[in-house]
Motif scaffolding. Structure first.
Motif, PDB file in Angstrom:
ATOM      1  N   PHE A   1       0.617  -1.781  -0.200  1.00 13.63           N
ATOM      2  CA  PHE A   1       0.349  -0.065   0.240  1.00 13.63           C
ATOM      3  C   PHE A   1       1.284   1.177  -0.222  1.00 13.63           C
ATOM      4  N   THR A   2       1.667   1.235   1.370  1.00 18.22           N
ATOM      5  CA  THR A   2       2.816   2.319   1.027  1.00 18.22           C
ATOM      6  C   THR A   2       3.290   2.949  -0.494  1.00 18.22           C
ATOM      7  N   ALA A   3       4.059   1.721  -1.152  1.00 17.40           N
ATOM      8  CA  ALA A   3       4.713   1.590  -2.352  1.00 17.40           C
ATOM      9  C   ALA A   3       4.026   2.396  -3.530  1.00 17.40           C
ATOM     10  N   MET A   4       2.570   1.160  -3.297  1.00 19.68           N
ATOM     11  CA  MET A   4       1.949   2.040  -4.186  1.00 19.68           C
ATOM     12  C   MET A   4       1.240   3.553  -4.836  1.00 19.68           C
ATOM     13  N   LYS A   5       1.582   3.698  -3.351  1.00 19.53           N
ATOM     14  CA  LYS A   5       0.319   5.874  -2.984  1.00 19.53           C
ATOM     15  C   LYS A   5       2.037   6.410  -3.605  1.00 19.53           C
ATOM     16  N   GLU A   6       3.017   5.690  -3.216  1.00 24.36           N
ATOM     17  CA  GLU A   6       3.931   6.345  -3.984  1.00 24.36           C
ATOM     18  C   GLU A   6       4.376   7.140  -5.102  1.00 24.36           C
ATOM     19  N   GLU A   7       4.697   5.066  -5.531  1.00 23.55           N
ATOM     20  CA  GLU A   7       4.843   4.920  -6.603  1.00 23.55           C
ATOM     21  C   GLU A   7       3.433   5.919  -7.607  1.00 23.55           C
ATOM     22  N   SER A   8       2.396   5.679  -7.193  1.00 22.05           N
ATOM     23  CA  SER A   8       1.218   6.091  -8.450  1.00 22.05           C
ATOM     24  C   SER A   8       0.822   8.067  -8.705  1.00 22.05           C
TER      25      SER A   8
END
Ligand code: CTP
Ligand code: CA
Length: 224
Positions: A82-89
């Motif tokens: 979740f953290t990674a996807m929020k950042e990369e999105s």
């Protein structure tokens, strides 16, 4: 259908893909997970790269090589994904959520190994964040979002409900019980749906499905 691969179709596009299972820690030696192999998500990443995109792959623990030229972000748990996807999105044009995210995690991850005591063990689990729903809610007007759905019954209806609830532009649904579909295979049998279209596809190689998904996202973008 033809799965002709146009090597410049996605030039200048930034594609973000999630793949694989998540692992939810119970104690230092144990975790809860699912049977996802990561093959479908990795195949989409490979297709996107071959079509000229800049590709980021947020991957849970799998046994697959990162496709050449693809930027990997390795995660373990749903919360980390979740953290990674929020950042990369933030800097993605197309977002494809192919990961098999664990719906629940153990309420506590014990610091020390859990010792066996009584004759039974009751485990308390709590809900993980719904990553795709968050992405759908927060998507910018220029972003195209593709979700997946795994069903064992009432596929078309359940999948359509997920697509609408999570605000996806496109959804790929598969029935785990169909031969040639599912977790460990190199092929998939899916239904592809958009807000106004539904198509049952014959058995298809996972990378060809990747090409088809990306072409469809490009079409949706053009029609806006
Ligand atoms: N998904 C997600 N975060 C979660 C659970 C699911 O982002 N915590 C995403 C999956 O990656 C997939 C889509 O939501 O793209 C649908 O996943 P699926 O498991 O089929 O549906 P759920 O919404 O979890 O509903 P259920 O498992 O109860 O059928
Ligand atoms: Ca689920």
């Amino acid at each position: 259908r033809n799965y002709f691969l146009d090597e410049s179709l996605l030039e200048g596009k930034r594609v973000l893909i999630s793949a694989g299972p998540t692992q939810e820690s119970l104690d230092p030696v144990r975790y809860i997970t699912n049977h996802s192999s990561g093959k479908q998500g990795y195949a989409i990443a490979k297709a996107a790269k071959r079509m000229g995109a800049e590709v980021t792959l947020v991957s849970g623990p799998v046994h697959l090589p990162i496709p050449e030229g693809v930027k990997p972000v390795f995660v373990t748990s749903a919360q980390e994904m979740f953290t990674a996807m929020k950042e990369e999105s933030v800097q993605a044009d197309y977002i494809i959520m192919a990961a098999a995210v664990a719906d629940y995690r153990p309420a506590v991850a014990a610091q020390d190994k859990i010792k066996k005591t009584g004759e039974d063990l009751v485990l308390k689990m709590v809900r993980n964040p719904d990553i795709l729903a968050w992405i759908g809610q927060h998507k910018a007007p220029n972003q195209i979002v593709c979700g997946f759905a795994m069903e064992t019954r009432d596929l078309d209806q359940n999948a359509r409900e997920k697509m609408i609830k999570k605000n996806c532009d496109l959804l790929i649904a598969n029935n785990l019980k169909t031969p040639g579909a599912g977790f460990q295979t190199d092929t998939n049998v899916v239904t592809i749906m958009t807000q106004d279209h539904l198509e049952h596809l014959p058995k298809i190689a996972k990378e060809d499905l990747g090409v088809l998904i990306l072409k469809t996202m490009k079409e949706i973008e053009k029609e806006r």
